[in-house]
Design a protein around this motif. Structure first.
Motif, PDB file in Angstrom:
ATOM      1  N   LEU A  43      24.535  53.028  76.580  1.00 20.70           N
ATOM      2  CA  LEU A  43      23.790  53.638  77.675  1.00 20.70           C
ATOM      3  C   LEU A  43      22.352  53.121  77.713  1.00 20.70           C
ATOM      4  CD1 LEU A  43      23.450  55.617  79.983  1.00 20.70           C
ATOM      5  CD2 LEU A  43      23.119  57.460  78.298  1.00 20.70           C
ATOM      6  N   ARG A  44      21.709  53.002  76.571  1.00 21.85           N
ATOM      7  CA  ARG A  44      20.332  52.511  76.525  1.00 21.85           C
ATOM      8  C   ARG A  44      20.253  51.104  77.122  1.00 21.85           C
ATOM      9  NH1 ARG A  44      16.981  55.448  73.342  1.00 21.85           N
ATOM     10  NH2 ARG A  44      15.603  53.665  72.998  1.00 21.85           N
ATOM     11  N   ARG A  45      21.160  50.242  76.709  1.00 19.03           N
ATOM     12  CA  ARG A  45      21.129  48.860  77.217  1.00 19.03           C
ATOM     13  C   ARG A  45      21.402  48.816  78.717  1.00 19.03           C
ATOM     14  NH1 ARG A  45      24.675  47.530  72.016  1.00 19.03           N
ATOM     15  NH2 ARG A  45      22.990  47.544  70.455  1.00 19.03           N
ATOM     16  N   HIS A  46      22.286  49.680  79.194  1.00 21.34           N
ATOM     17  CA  HIS A  46      22.535  49.754  80.639  1.00 21.34           C
ATOM     18  C   HIS A  46      21.287  50.197  81.381  1.00 21.34           C
ATOM     19  CE1 HIS A  46      24.302  50.738  84.506  1.00 21.34           C
ATOM     20  NE2 HIS A  46      23.787  51.943  84.387  1.00 21.34           N
ATOM     21  N   LEU A  47      20.624  51.228  80.896  1.00 18.23           N
ATOM     22  CA  LEU A  47      19.416  51.721  81.562  1.00 18.23           C
ATOM     23  C   LEU A  47      18.307  50.672  81.556  1.00 18.23           C
ATOM     24  CD1 LEU A  47      19.382  55.359  80.119  1.00 18.23           C
ATOM     25  CD2 LEU A  47      19.706  54.743  82.524  1.00 18.23           C
ATOM     26  N   ALA A  96      26.468  44.059  68.565  1.00 22.08           N
ATOM     27  CA  ALA A  96      25.633  43.431  69.584  1.00 22.08           C
ATOM     28  C   ALA A  96      24.588  42.528  68.944  1.00 22.08           C
ATOM     29  CB  ALA A  96      24.950  44.490  70.443  1.00 22.08           C
ATOM     30  N   LYS A  97      24.341  41.386  69.563  1.00 22.64           N
ATOM     31  CA  LYS A  97      23.283  40.469  69.145  1.00 22.64           C
ATOM     32  C   LYS A  97      22.110  40.640  70.102  1.00 22.64           C
ATOM     33  CE  LYS A  97      22.090  35.560  68.820  1.00 22.64           C
ATOM     34  NZ  LYS A  97      22.568  34.166  69.014  1.00 22.64           N
ATOM     35  N   ILE A  98      20.974  41.084  69.581  1.00 22.57           N
ATOM     36  CA  ILE A  98      19.785  41.325  70.401  1.00 22.57           C
ATOM     37  C   ILE A  98      18.707  40.320  70.007  1.00 22.57           C
ATOM     38  CG2 ILE A  98      18.062  42.990  71.140  1.00 22.57           C
ATOM     39  CD1 ILE A  98      20.969  43.725  71.871  1.00 22.57           C
ATOM     40  N   THR A 108      12.834  45.309  73.569  1.00 23.35           N
ATOM     41  CA  THR A 108      13.669  44.819  72.465  1.00 23.35           C
ATOM     42  C   THR A 108      14.091  45.976  71.567  1.00 23.35           C
ATOM     43  OG1 THR A 108      12.542  42.670  72.519  1.00 23.35           O
ATOM     44  CG2 THR A 108      13.761  43.229  70.513  1.00 23.35           C
ATOM     45  N   LEU A 109      13.135  46.818  71.193  1.00 23.48           N
ATOM     46  CA  LEU A 109      13.444  47.977  70.342  1.00 23.48           C
ATOM     47  C   LEU A 109      14.464  48.886  70.996  1.00 23.48           C
ATOM     48  CD1 LEU A 109      10.006  49.099  68.864  1.00 23.48           C
ATOM     49  CD2 LEU A 109      11.995  48.257  67.616  1.00 23.48           C
ATOM     50  N   GLY A 110      14.322  49.078  72.286  1.00 22.44           N
ATOM     51  CA  GLY A 110      15.216  49.990  72.996  1.00 22.44           C
ATOM     52  C   GLY A 110      16.664  49.561  72.993  1.00 22.44           C
ATOM     53  N   GLN A 111      16.913  48.293  72.694  1.00 24.38           N
ATOM     54  CA  GLN A 111      18.278  47.781  72.638  1.00 24.38           C
ATOM     55  C   GLN A 111      18.852  47.756  71.231  1.00 24.38           C
ATOM     56  OE1 GLN A 111      18.807  44.186  75.364  1.00 24.38           O
ATOM     57  NE2 GLN A 111      16.583  44.283  75.166  1.00 24.38           N
ATOM     58  N   ILE A 112      18.033  48.124  70.231  1.00 21.94           N
ATOM     59  CA  ILE A 112      18.442  48.008  68.836  1.00 21.94           C
ATOM     60  C   ILE A 112      18.627  49.359  68.158  1.00 21.94           C
ATOM     61  CG2 ILE A 112      17.730  47.154  66.554  1.00 21.94           C
ATOM     62  CD1 ILE A 112      16.249  44.883  67.997  1.00 21.94           C
ATOM     63  N   ILE A 113      17.698  50.284  68.400  1.00 23.83           N
ATOM     64  CA  ILE A 113      17.723  51.570  67.701  1.00 23.83           C
ATOM     65  C   ILE A 113      17.939  52.713  68.683  1.00 23.83           C
ATOM     66  CG2 ILE A 113      16.312  50.799  65.761  1.00 23.83           C
ATOM     67  CD1 ILE A 113      13.898  52.136  67.102  1.00 23.83           C
TER      68      ILE A 113
END
Length: 247
Positions: A43-47, A96-98, A108-113
């Motif tokens: 969901l975070r990555r979608h947003l 996932a590879k970020i 970047t952080l929002g896609q990892i944690i």
């Protein structure tokens, strides 16, 4: 869409504690990977892809602080099972590879944690929200709080009076690098949706335990960045069914 839920909360979310309810926290306990990681991160990555302007903001002057925040998180992830931190990317527990984008560190952080990250920097007598990645707002809107000081940020929280404001400001002034603090909250919801922004002039009607189907609890942590002196306010959101907490 299926609700994104944890099976439990790792603390007593309903235990009463007087405001602001702050306790010390070990650095090793700051970031959490729980059973909702895969769902929350999807969901975070979608947003961040579809609604980036609503969930991320950064003042240009806060870029060094945001980069320091990313560096700190990466150093902590080296000790958390499931993460592989490499020179230019991170492999996450969901596979996932970020890629590490130091020009957009909060995104970047929002896609990892799982944690939302807010950056606050002292300007005059108060700390001001100069950057954030906020995918799971609990009935508030980033655009209304961005570049606002602490007291203004907490409009329209009725409990946040002048006395509490002074105590919270002292906490932000006094928190030391490597010695984070944390608090919790507990809010009943009818809907398990995690992305729930609301405008200040349209507050959410309170939901009591007898009618709310879900309990939302935030583990809120504050810690100081030693180089830029900025303060991180991080939010790990738990959403569980009523049955999971009222046993």
């Amino acid at each position: 869409m299926e609700p994104i839920l944890q099976a439990s909360i790792p603390y007593d979310a309903l235990a009463e504690k007087s405001l602001p309810g702050i306790s010390p926290l070990q650095m090793a306990e700051w970031l959490i990977v729980d059973d909702a990681y895969n769902g929350q991160m999807a969901l975070r990555r979608h947003l961040l892809e579809a609604q980036r302007g609503e969930v991320a903001a950064l003042d240009p002057g806060a870029l060094p602080a945001a980069q320091e925040a990313l560096a700190l998180v990466l150093s902590e992830l080296c000790h958390i099972e499931g993460f592989s931190v490499l020179a230019d990317h991170v492999i996450c527990p969901d596979g996932a590879k970020i890629n590490l984008d130091w020009a957009a560190p909060l995104i970047t952080l929002g896609q990892i944690i799982q944690e939302d990250i807010c950056l606050l920097q002292k300007q005059g007598a108060e700390h001001v929200l100069t950057g954030a990645v906020l995918c799971f707002p609990a009935s508030w809107t980033l655009s209304e709080k961005f570049m606002r000081p602490l007291l203004r940020i907490h409009v329209p929280v009725s409990e946040y009076d002048a006395n509490i404001a002074k105590r919270v400001q002292r906490l932000f002034d006094g928190v030391r690098p490597g010695r984070p603090l944390w608090r919790k909250n507990a809010l009943w919801y009818d809907d398990p949706e995690l992305f729930t922004p609301r405008a200040e002039d349209a507050p959410r009607a309170p939901v009591v335990a007898e009618s709310g189907a879900y309990l939302r609890s935030e583990k809120q942590s504050i810690l100081r960045l030693p180089e830029t002196d900025a303060v991180i306010f991080s939010i790990h959101t738990f959403m569980v069914t009523k049955d999971a907490v009222l046993k």
